[in-house]
Design a protein around this motif. Structure first.
Motif, PDB file in Angstrom:
ATOM      1  N   THR A 155       0.879  -1.174   0.000  1.00 26.43           N
ATOM      2  CA  THR A 155       0.000   0.000   0.000  1.00 26.43           C
ATOM      3  C   THR A 155       0.910   1.216   0.000  1.00 26.43           C
ATOM      4  O   THR A 155       1.691   1.386   0.953  1.00 26.43           O
ATOM      5  N   PRO A 156       0.867   2.063  -1.024  1.00 29.40           N
ATOM      6  CA  PRO A 156       1.829   3.167  -1.099  1.00 29.40           C
ATOM      7  C   PRO A 156       1.920   4.001   0.169  1.00 29.40           C
ATOM      8  O   PRO A 156       3.017   4.413   0.570  1.00 29.40           O
ATOM      9  N   SER A 157       0.792   4.233   0.815  1.00 30.88           N
ATOM     10  CA  SER A 157       0.826   5.080   2.017  1.00 30.88           C
ATOM     11  C   SER A 157       1.530   4.400   3.178  1.00 30.88           C
ATOM     12  O   SER A 157       1.855   5.041   4.185  1.00 30.88           O
ATOM     13  N   THR A 158       1.799   3.094   3.072  1.00 29.18           N
ATOM     14  CA  THR A 158       2.522   2.380   4.127  1.00 29.18           C
ATOM     15  C   THR A 158       3.987   2.791   4.170  1.00 29.18           C
ATOM     16  O   THR A 158       4.652   2.681   5.208  1.00 29.18           O
ATOM     17  N   GLY A 160       6.668   4.978   4.938  1.00 31.88           N
ATOM     18  CA  GLY A 160       6.649   6.121   5.844  1.00 31.88           C
ATOM     19  C   GLY A 160       8.024   6.590   6.266  1.00 31.88           C
ATOM     20  O   GLY A 160       9.053   6.147   5.745  1.00 31.88           O
TER      21      GLY A 160
END
Length: 205
Positions: A155-158, A160
């Motif tokens: 998941t791209p937002s993972t 961080g």
């Protein structure tokens, strides 16, 4: 797509054995009809960028939309071949391999794992990534690259701050970190395209 959802095997008809992740040179068959080689025009050859790709079913399928293929190929070449600055070629290929392993793209993983092994001379580490997945033990620098690539894949937002900090602690500068992200992001797209258009086949005997 999480790694637990990837079985890592593809069953083939005609009693062929299932394929597993490998550094061997696999084949690939499309589910749609590629453009016949004798129908290629100068526009198509320009889009292929490398004329030798006219022999390849995958690229003759993509060349049905020549403008997109030209853009795709030039982006690919810039990410993986423009190594005068930034990340070494071996680790660009490692990012692509890790992404392909996480996505379950056996064909892409085979291609880029061979490149990663060739340029790094760490074939055993690459094979462990293929055999045991993105969580397999690796040295700290490769661990950081694989973790960042897998996070972006799942998941791209993972992806961080902790992943970026791990990359910095492993010795990567900002341009090298950018190369990791570009390699993984490109193969997130490329894997999904290849997985939706055909399937790998066993190496020619």
């Amino acid at each position: 797509m999480t790694e637990t959802a990837i079985v890592g095997l593809i069953e083939h008809p005609h009693n062929e054995p299932p394929l597993a992740f490998t550094q061997e040179n696999l084949g690939w068959v499309p589910w749609l009809e590629p453009l016949p080689e004798d129908e290629l025009t100068e526009l198509h050859y320009d889009a292929l960028v490398d004329k030798a790709r006219a022999k390849n079913d995958y690229f003759r399928l993509l060349v049905r939309d020549p403008e997109i293929l030209r853009t795709r190929t030039k982006t690919d070449k810039d990410i993986f071949y423009n190594t005068s600055e930034g990340l070494p070629r071996a680790e660009r290929e490692l990012a692509a391999t890790a992404t392909s392993r996480a996505n379950g793209c056996i064909f892409c993983a085979s291609v880029h794992s061979r490149f990663a092994s060739h340029y790094s001379k760490q074939s055993g580490d690459v094979q462990r990534l293929l055999d045991d997945g993105v969580a397999a033990p690796q040295g700290p620098r490769w661990r950081a690259i694989i973790d960042a690539s897998a996070a972006l894949t799942n998941t791209p937002s993972t992806l961080g701050a902790s992943h970026l900090e791990a990359l910095r602690e492993a010795g990567l500068d900002e341009l090298e970190i950018s190369d990791v992200i570009h390699g993984a992001a490109f193969f997130n797209w490329a894997n999904r395209l290849m997985l939706s258009l055909g399937e790998p086949t066993p190496p020619a005997v």
